[in-house]
Structure formats: C-alpha cells, structure tokens
Design an enzyme around this catalytic site. Structure first.
Site, PDB file in Angstrom:
ATOM      1  N   LYS A 190     -12.842   3.305 -10.700  1.00  0.00           N
ATOM      2  CA  LYS A 190     -13.640   4.261 -11.873  1.00  0.00           C
ATOM      3  C   LYS A 190     -14.315   3.181 -12.615  1.00  0.00           C
ATOM      4  CE  LYS A 190     -10.809   8.105 -11.862  1.00  0.00           C
ATOM      5  NZ  LYS A 190      -9.495   7.737 -10.959  1.00  0.00           N
TER       6      LYS A 190
HETATM    7  O1  6AU Z   1      -1.499  13.788  -6.528  1.00  0.00           O
HETATM    8  P1  6AU Z   1      -1.306  12.714  -8.053  1.00  0.00           P
HETATM    9  O2  6AU Z   1      -1.573  13.623  -9.099  1.00  0.00           O
HETATM   10  O3  6AU Z   1      -0.106  11.907  -7.650  1.00  0.00           O
HETATM   11  O4  6AU Z   1      -2.437  11.754  -7.998  1.00  0.00           O
HETATM   12  C1  6AU Z   1      -4.096  11.943  -8.079  1.00  0.00           C
HETATM   13  C2  6AU Z   1      -4.736  10.935  -7.724  1.00  0.00           C
HETATM   14  C3  6AU Z   1      -4.718   9.772  -9.015  1.00  0.00           C
HETATM   15  C4  6AU Z   1      -5.723   9.726  -9.904  1.00  0.00           C
HETATM   16  O5  6AU Z   1      -6.240   8.377 -10.337  1.00  0.00           O
HETATM   17  C5  6AU Z   1      -6.990  10.478  -8.970  1.00  0.00           C
HETATM   18  O6  6AU Z   1      -6.059  11.430  -7.939  1.00  0.00           O
HETATM   19  N1  6AU Z   1      -7.703  11.534  -9.751  1.00  0.00           N
HETATM   20  C6  6AU Z   1      -9.043  11.217  -9.650  1.00  0.00           C
HETATM   21  C7  6AU Z   1      -9.788  10.336  -8.692  1.00  0.00           C
HETATM   22  C8  6AU Z   1      -9.687  10.436  -7.388  1.00  0.00           C
HETATM   23  O7  6AU Z   1     -10.587   9.864  -9.364  1.00  0.00           O
HETATM   24  C9  6AU Z   1      -9.883  12.072 -10.511  1.00  0.00           C
HETATM   25  C10 6AU Z   1      -9.342  13.115 -11.355  1.00  0.00           C
HETATM   26  O8  6AU Z   1     -10.174  13.915 -12.043  1.00  0.00           O
HETATM   27  N2  6AU Z   1      -7.921  13.362 -11.192  1.00  0.00           N
HETATM   28  C11 6AU Z   1      -7.289  12.293 -10.399  1.00  0.00           C
HETATM   29  O9  6AU Z   1      -5.988  12.776 -10.391  1.00  0.00           O
HETATM   30  O10 6AU Z   1      -4.793   8.330  -8.076  1.00  0.00           O
END
Ligand code: 6AU
Length: 474
Positions: free
Chosen positions: A306
C-alpha cells in the site's frame, strides 16, 4: 447442390422446426442483442435429428485425417459426440466442466494414451472460447488437439481465435449459409435475412469489439486476450489452470508460519499476499524458500505494501531497504492518493521485469474515507497506466468494465460479519455475484483455522462455483 448440401439444408430446416434456431431479439452471453439464436440443447429430444447430425459429421470428417478419440465440448455437444463415437466406432473422452478437486478427480474421463489425437466436437461457435477451455484441459492431460468439427460457425471471430491457438475449425454450416437455406425453404423472409446480415457486418470485424465491456460475463480465458500487463496475463492463466480465484492474506508474523501457510495453501491459491513488514524474524534467505514454494505450486507472490508517498520515496521503499520488494514480489498494492508519482516510481524502479500494481479504490472497512470522487479519480489514474495496472481493489461491481483488469476484493469470510477493528465481511458468493470480485482475498478465515489447507479448498471451491455461475448467467 451436392447431396451433402441437400442433407444439410433439410437438417437446417428441421432445426428451425424444433425451435433450435430462433429469430427475434436475444441477449448473448456477452450482452449483445442478436437477431438469431441457436440452441442445440433441445436436440436430445429428437433422436432422429441427433442421428442425422452425427451422420453429417461422420461424412464430413471422412475427408480429414483420422483421430484416436473424440471429445464433445460440455454440455450441448456431449450427446452429439457420443452418437458420432458410437456410429463411427471411435472412442470418446469426456471433459469435466464442474469445479473439481485435482487431488481426487480426473479432468478427463475415459481411456486415452499420451499423444492421442482428439477431434473436438461442438455445436455452435461464437468466440471460440468454450472450445479453447476444453482443449486446454485435454492438452493438460497429454492429448493432442488440432481440429474441431462444429455444426454452426456464427462468423463472429471464433475461427480466428481458434486458429491463433492452433485449432482448425471445420464448420458444417456458416450462419450466412444457414440463412440462405432457411430463406430458400421459406422459413424466414428477406427482412430477417437482412437483419442477420447487418448484425454480422457489425459484429464480426473484431472479436475484441464484440466482447468489450462485459467483464462480469466473460470467462477468465476470454479476458486473457484483453490484459495488457504481463502479470495480469499470468494471473489469469494461473486462475484458469488451477481453477482458483483465491488470494490468501498471509497475515502471520514469523517466517516459519509464512512458509508453512504457503506450503499448505499453495495448491489452492492464485495469489499469496504478504505484509512483509509484520514479519518479526525477516531474513532475505527466507525469500528463496518462498519463491521456491511459489514456483512449485504455481502461485504469484503479492506484497500488500500500500504505497502512499511521493514517487521518489516509493521508489526507495519498493526497491531498497532490507525487504527489496521489487526483487521478489511480482505484484504490489498502491494508494492513488498521491497521484501518478507512485505509479511512475514503481514503473521506473529496478527489480523484476514483470510487475503489476493493484490500485486501491475502495476499502472493506467501515468508515473508510474513499468517496465517489476519490474512486472516480483512482479509476482515471489506473486507465493512464494500462501496462502497469493489474487491477483495482474495490467492493463495487460497477466500477470496472475493462475485461483486462482484475477486481480484487478483500473482506471475505464464511462465518463472520466483521472484526472489532472495523473490518467488514461478506460471503464468497456475495463478493463474486453481487460485488463483482474476480479474485477474493481471504485472511484470518484461513490463517486462524485449525486446518488452513482444508479451509483454502473450501473457499476456493465456493468462489469458483460462484464465478462459474456468474459467467453462465445470461
Ligand atoms: O480476511 P482478513 O480480514 O483477515 O484480511 C484481509 C486482508 C488484510 C488487509 O490488509 C487486506 O486484506 N485489505 C485490503 C487490501 C488487500 O489491500 C484492502 C481493504 O480494503 N481491506 C483489506 O482487508 O491483509
């Protein structure tokens, strides 16, 4: 007219009579309105016609080379191939179309030898992509494919796409010829023939034009031709080959846990998403192991960094420091908030030649500040870097139209609706069918489970089934 053409003409009229060929206004899989619709599914109710079609095919293929086996493109052509096989005493194989577990089920049913030459049988060809999906699985099983026999060539680019992929298409009928036959038999009048003619003139120019702007209806294989970024192409290929749209969010804090997770989930994922700065015992040697696992299990390493600074700082963050991200992660995430400097910084850095960026347009968490104007500006920025952008991180199906760009959607969980820090979850079906996700990011639902491999399989299968449902719906 030759006897063969006479038989074809009678057959065409019969198809018209049983409503397998219809005229009016029909919506195609890719969203176009077509004045002619051909659906051979009904032929199983008319054994005599099925028999005639098989006879026509057998007569046609007599002048071709011989084949060891035949394979019908599922599902409509399966009964056609079966009758050809039985009448011509040529063995048949069947390709499974449904989601499958590679560990336990075969891709191709039936007996064959490595190097067997297979004739593909199909009813109607529009873009040619269904044939290519079948050919891919046959080839992956060691079967040679060079020819496809089809009943109807809709003359809309399929022949070209197939030939570019090494498949020669032999069609009993072209749409133009079919119209001619039906006109001669007084099944249609001149105005219908003219409508079809105009439709063909407007749609056969370029298959790319034909299927533009229908990202959600196209298969990943079809979309591969639109992708401009090399990592996007590889990603789409991996997704097709492994039948998975699962990206695991490897949010664990030790290298041992990371490598274990990569090993366990590797066979079931297309992307392995890291947050390298949360790893407590990072050492560059560990990357060698991660890369080796990625190669072995055929997934792409994706650092969710990011980036959100001026171009110069991003360049340093991307290629320097002990992490040297640009040397091992083919994909990274970036915020759009600083404008094009971030993308320029990434583009101009040293490191891996093939690199792609997922640009964040919307967040999954409650209270995010990304409003509509931010989203619009992000998409505009992404369009300026088609060679670099692999996709958009977002939660909304309407944002993206470009078939060559991937929608990555985090916030996926089968059991939970959120965490105590504002993360919000949807089910895998919802993110694919309602929110437009191509790739779904699943983190703690897998990493915190007792059996991450089994959990990954579960998510992979539900996600893939939802994707198949999405592209199958008209
Ligand atoms: O399924 P989780 O909640 O355990 O993990 C979600 C993953 C984490 C966040 O850093 C990422 O997705 N993420 C992102 C990304 C991929 O950029 C954007 C967002 O809006 N929400 C989010 O959770 O590693």
């Amino acid at each position: 007219m030759s006897t063969f053409d006479e038989k074809l003409k009678l057959f065409a009229v019969d198809l018209y009579k049983i409503n397998a060929i219809k005229f009016g206004e029909y919506k195609t899989k890719v969203g176009l309105i077509t004045p002619v619709y051909c659906d051979l599914r009904v032929i199983v109710s008319y054994p005599q016609l099925l028999n005639t079609l098989a006879e026509l095919i057998i007569e046609y293929i007599k002048k071709m080379q011989t084949f060891d086996i035949v394979c019908g493109v599922p599902y409509t052509a399966l009964p056609i191939a079966t009758v050809v096989s039985v009448k011509n005493s040529i063995p048949m194989v069947m390709r499974r179309k449904e989601a499958k577990d590679y560990g336990t089920k075969k891709l191709i049913e039936g007996q064959f030898k490595e190097g067997d030459n297979c004739l593909i049988v199909e009813d109607v060809v529009t873009s040619g992509s269904s044939i290519l999906e079948t050919v891919k699985d046959l080839k992956n099983s060691g079967i040679k494919c060079s020819d496809a026999i089809v009943l109807l060539n809709r003359e809309q680019g399929g022949e070209k796409l197939l030939s570019e992929n090494g498949i020669k298409m032999h069609a009993l009928l072209s749409l133009t010829q079919l119209m001619q036959f039906l006109k001669e038999a007084n099944c249609v009048n001149e105005s219908v023939v003219e409508k079809v003619k105009i439709y063909l003139q407007n749609t056969q120019v370029d298959p790319n034009v034909l299927i533009k702007n229908n990202r959600l209806k196209l298969s990943f294989l079809e979309r591969l031709n639109f992708a401009k970024n090399p990592v996007t192409r590889r990603l789409l290929q991996v997704m097709c080959d492994k039948k998975t749209t699962l990206c695991v969010a490897a949010d664990v804090t030790s290298t041992t846990d990371l490598l274990n997770l990569a090993e366990q989930t590797g066979p079931h994922i297309c992307l392995f998403k890291t947050h390298i700065d949360i790893v407590e015992d990072f050492h560059p040697n560990f990357l060698k192991h991660l890369k080796e696992i990625a190669e072995r299990h055929n997934f792409i390493i994706f650092e969710d960094r990011k980036f959100a600074d001026i171009g110069n700082t991003v360049q340093l963050q991307y290629s320097k420091s002990m992490y040297q991200i640009s040397s091992w992660a083919n994909l990274v995430t970036a915020h759009s908030v600083m404008g094009k400097g971030i993308l320029e910084g990434i583009q101009q850095s040293e490191g891996l030649k093939d690199r792609g960026v997922f640009l964040l347009a919307e967040a999954s968490c409650a209270g995010s500040l990304t409003d509509q104007s931010y989203v619009d500006a992000t998409l505009k920025l992404a369009k300026q870097y088609p060679d670099l952008i692999t996709g958009i991180v977002c939660q909304n199906p309407l944002l993206l139209e470009e078939p060559g760009v991937i929608q990555l959607t985090p916030g996926v969980h089968l059991e939970s609706v959120g965490d105590r820090l504002a993360q919000q979850y949807n089910s895998p079906e919802t993110v694919v069918l309602e929110k437009g996700a191509d790739v779904a990011v699943v983190g703690r639902a897998i990493t915190k489970s007792a059996d991450p491999a089994a959990e990954a399989v579960k998510y992979k299968e539900v996600l893939w089934a939802a994707y198949e449902k999405r592209i199958a719906s008209q």
